[in-house]
Write a protein that holds these residues in place. Sequence first.
Motif, PDB file in Angstrom:
ATOM      1  N   GLY A  62       0.882  -1.231  -0.041  1.00 27.72           N
ATOM      2  CA  GLY A  62      -0.077  -0.077   0.086  1.00 27.72           C
ATOM      3  C   GLY A  62       0.766   1.284   0.024  1.00 27.72           C
ATOM      4  O   GLY A  62       0.558   2.212  -0.746  1.00 27.72           O
ATOM      5  N   GLU A  63       1.789   1.322   0.868  1.00 27.26           N
ATOM      6  CA  GLU A  63       2.949   2.368   0.716  1.00 27.26           C
ATOM      7  C   GLU A  63       3.428   2.592  -0.667  1.00 27.26           C
ATOM      8  O   GLU A  63       3.627   3.672  -1.142  1.00 27.26           O
ATOM      9  N   VAL A  64       3.794   1.723  -1.187  1.00 27.50           N
ATOM     10  CA  VAL A  64       4.732   1.603  -2.566  1.00 27.50           C
ATOM     11  C   VAL A  64       3.499   2.237  -3.548  1.00 27.50           C
ATOM     12  O   VAL A  64       3.682   2.966  -4.411  1.00 27.50           O
ATOM     13  N   LEU A  65       2.420   1.410  -3.424  1.00 30.79           N
ATOM     14  CA  LEU A  65       1.267   1.961  -4.601  1.00 30.79           C
ATOM     15  C   LEU A  65       0.693   3.556  -4.182  1.00 30.79           C
ATOM     16  O   LEU A  65       0.589   4.311  -5.149  1.00 30.79           O
ATOM     17  N   GLY A  66       0.932   3.807  -3.054  1.00 28.43           N
ATOM     18  CA  GLY A  66       0.345   5.283  -2.649  1.00 28.43           C
ATOM     19  C   GLY A  66       1.371   6.224  -3.108  1.00 28.43           C
ATOM     20  O   GLY A  66       1.126   7.375  -3.753  1.00 28.43           O
ATOM     21  N   ARG A  67       2.659   5.805  -3.048  1.00 31.06           N
ATOM     22  CA  ARG A  67       3.702   6.825  -3.497  1.00 31.06           C
ATOM     23  C   ARG A  67       3.948   6.864  -5.322  1.00 31.06           C
ATOM     24  O   ARG A  67       3.703   7.986  -5.801  1.00 31.06           O
ATOM     25  N   ARG A  68       3.710   5.603  -5.637  1.00 29.02           N
ATOM     26  CA  ARG A  68       3.285   5.734  -7.356  1.00 29.02           C
ATOM     27  C   ARG A  68       2.284   6.561  -7.695  1.00 29.02           C
ATOM     28  O   ARG A  68       2.231   7.002  -8.810  1.00 29.02           O
ATOM     29  N   THR A  69       1.212   6.336  -6.987  1.00 20.96           N
ATOM     30  CA  THR A  69      -0.236   7.220  -7.328  1.00 20.96           C
ATOM     31  C   THR A  69       0.176   8.669  -7.253  1.00 20.96           C
ATOM     32  O   THR A  69      -0.496   9.280  -8.250  1.00 20.96           O
ATOM     33  N   THR A  70       0.885   9.102  -6.246  1.00 21.84           N
ATOM     34  CA  THR A  70       1.353  10.376  -6.243  1.00 21.84           C
ATOM     35  C   THR A  70       2.007  10.752  -7.352  1.00 21.84           C
ATOM     36  O   THR A  70       1.831  11.948  -8.075  1.00 21.84           O
ATOM     37  N   LYS A  71       2.922  10.091  -7.943  1.00 21.54           N
ATOM     38  CA  LYS A  71       3.913  10.549  -8.939  1.00 21.54           C
ATOM     39  C   LYS A  71       3.070  10.361 -10.220  1.00 21.54           C
ATOM     40  O   LYS A  71       3.388  11.264 -11.254  1.00 21.54           O
ATOM     41  N   VAL A  72       2.071   9.453 -10.426  1.00 21.77           N
ATOM     42  CA  VAL A  72       1.333   9.596 -11.474  1.00 21.77           C
ATOM     43  C   VAL A  72       0.467  10.528 -11.746  1.00 21.77           C
ATOM     44  O   VAL A  72       0.295  11.418 -12.765  1.00 21.77           O
ATOM     45  N   ILE A  73      -0.289  11.123 -10.600  1.00 20.90           N
ATOM     46  CA  ILE A  73      -1.041  12.171 -10.583  1.00 20.90           C
ATOM     47  C   ILE A  73      -0.229  13.570 -10.956  1.00 20.90           C
ATOM     48  O   ILE A  73      -0.708  14.307 -11.472  1.00 20.90           O
ATOM     49  N   ALA A  74       1.048  13.601 -10.384  1.00 24.09           N
ATOM     50  CA  ALA A  74       1.941  14.781 -10.550  1.00 24.09           C
ATOM     51  C   ALA A  74       2.113  14.975 -11.982  1.00 24.09           C
ATOM     52  O   ALA A  74       2.330  15.881 -12.792  1.00 24.09           O
ATOM     53  N   ALA A  75       2.504  13.680 -12.492  1.00 26.91           N
ATOM     54  CA  ALA A  75       3.019  13.870 -13.997  1.00 26.91           C
ATOM     55  C   ALA A  75       1.647  14.104 -14.746  1.00 26.91           C
ATOM     56  O   ALA A  75       1.686  14.814 -15.805  1.00 26.91           O
ATOM     57  N   TRP A  76       0.590  13.533 -14.565  1.00 30.98           N
ATOM     58  CA  TRP A  76      -0.811  13.855 -15.244  1.00 30.98           C
ATOM     59  C   TRP A  76      -1.179  15.300 -15.291  1.00 30.98           C
ATOM     60  O   TRP A  76      -1.589  15.855 -16.230  1.00 30.98           O
ATOM     61  N   ARG A  77      -0.944  15.871 -14.179  1.00 31.05           N
ATOM     62  CA  ARG A  77      -1.201  17.473 -14.144  1.00 31.05           C
ATOM     63  C   ARG A  77      -0.359  18.339 -14.798  1.00 31.05           C
ATOM     64  O   ARG A  77      -0.670  19.409 -15.310  1.00 31.05           O
ATOM     65  N   ARG A  78       0.819  17.594 -14.878  1.00 27.01           N
ATOM     66  CA  ARG A  78       2.061  18.475 -15.982  1.00 27.01           C
ATOM     67  C   ARG A  78       1.771  18.198 -17.306  1.00 27.01           C
ATOM     68  O   ARG A  78       2.296  18.932 -17.922  1.00 27.01           O
ATOM     69  N   ARG A  79       1.024  17.390 -17.788  1.00 29.41           N
ATOM     70  CA  ARG A  79       0.770  17.144 -19.104  1.00 29.41           C
ATOM     71  C   ARG A  79       0.270  18.198 -19.761  1.00 29.41           C
ATOM     72  O   ARG A  79      -0.588  19.131 -19.267  1.00 29.41           O
ATOM     73  N   PRO A  80       0.546  18.395 -21.011  1.00 20.80           N
ATOM     74  CA  PRO A  80       0.102  19.522 -21.752  1.00 20.80           C
ATOM     75  C   PRO A  80      -1.269  19.315 -22.098  1.00 20.80           C
ATOM     76  O   PRO A  80      -1.668  18.351 -22.433  1.00 20.80           O
ATOM     77  N   VAL A  81      -2.082  20.507 -22.105  1.00 21.80           N
ATOM     78  CA  VAL A  81      -3.600  20.470 -22.495  1.00 21.80           C
ATOM     79  C   VAL A  81      -3.574  20.648 -24.045  1.00 21.80           C
ATOM     80  O   VAL A  81      -3.240  21.584 -24.569  1.00 21.80           O
ATOM     81  N   PRO A  82      -4.297  19.468 -24.733  1.00 28.72           N
ATOM     82  CA  PRO A  82      -4.313  19.826 -26.236  1.00 28.72           C
ATOM     83  C   PRO A  82      -5.056  20.882 -26.567  1.00 28.72           C
ATOM     84  O   PRO A  82      -6.045  20.978 -25.884  1.00 28.72           O
ATOM     85  N   SER A  83      -4.798  21.630 -27.490  1.00 21.86           N
ATOM     86  CA  SER A  83      -5.510  22.720 -28.109  1.00 21.86           C
ATOM     87  C   SER A  83      -6.767  22.257 -29.053  1.00 21.86           C
ATOM     88  O   SER A  83      -6.108  21.290 -30.016  1.00 21.86           O
ATOM     89  N   SER A  84      -7.677  22.801 -29.046  1.00 18.18           N
ATOM     90  CA  SER A  84      -8.637  22.445 -30.113  1.00 18.18           C
ATOM     91  C   SER A  84      -9.413  23.718 -30.173  1.00 18.18           C
ATOM     92  O   SER A  84      -9.045  24.449 -29.498  1.00 18.18           O
ATOM     93  N   PRO A  85     -10.120  23.727 -31.305  1.00 18.31           N
ATOM     94  CA  PRO A  85     -11.185  24.942 -31.494  1.00 18.31           C
ATOM     95  C   PRO A  85     -11.766  25.171 -30.377  1.00 18.31           C
ATOM     96  O   PRO A  85     -12.343  26.273 -29.924  1.00 18.31           O
TER      97      PRO A  85
END
Length: 129
Positions: A62-85
């Motif tokens: 659970g500790e390992v999965l919790g840390r990985r979840t934090t990293k995945v969410i941080a990377a997801w927040r940093r991703r560029p938002v695709p532009s569209s009309p």
Amino acid sequence: MLDTRRLILLRDLSAYGTVTLVAEAPGLTVSAVSQRLRALEAEAGTPLTLRAERGMRLARAGEVLGRRTTKVIAAWRRRPVPSSPWTAGSRVHWSSRVPRRASPPSRGRRARSTGSAPTGSAGTCSPAA
């Protein structure tokens, strides 16, 4: 695939330490959080939490999965938002919390239509005298 909402609860348990505090943020009950964490354990196929004298704590997995979840969410927040009309010139704020569903609008009593015109003088026109 593991449910993201449940992973966030696991991450919050590692941060807050108690199920009571985890339940407060999204407005859940302690029982609902416990049920969702048990469901996550079933999905993962390994114990993620340990029952402690007062509440529960994270197992090693659970500790390992919790840390990985934090990293995945941080990377997801940093991703560029695709532009569209539809999003041109606007910025979208992404949150790690899954928004709670709004309650459906109440359905008040609807007037029944009989198909006939209203009676009385309110619905009629008379020539000006």
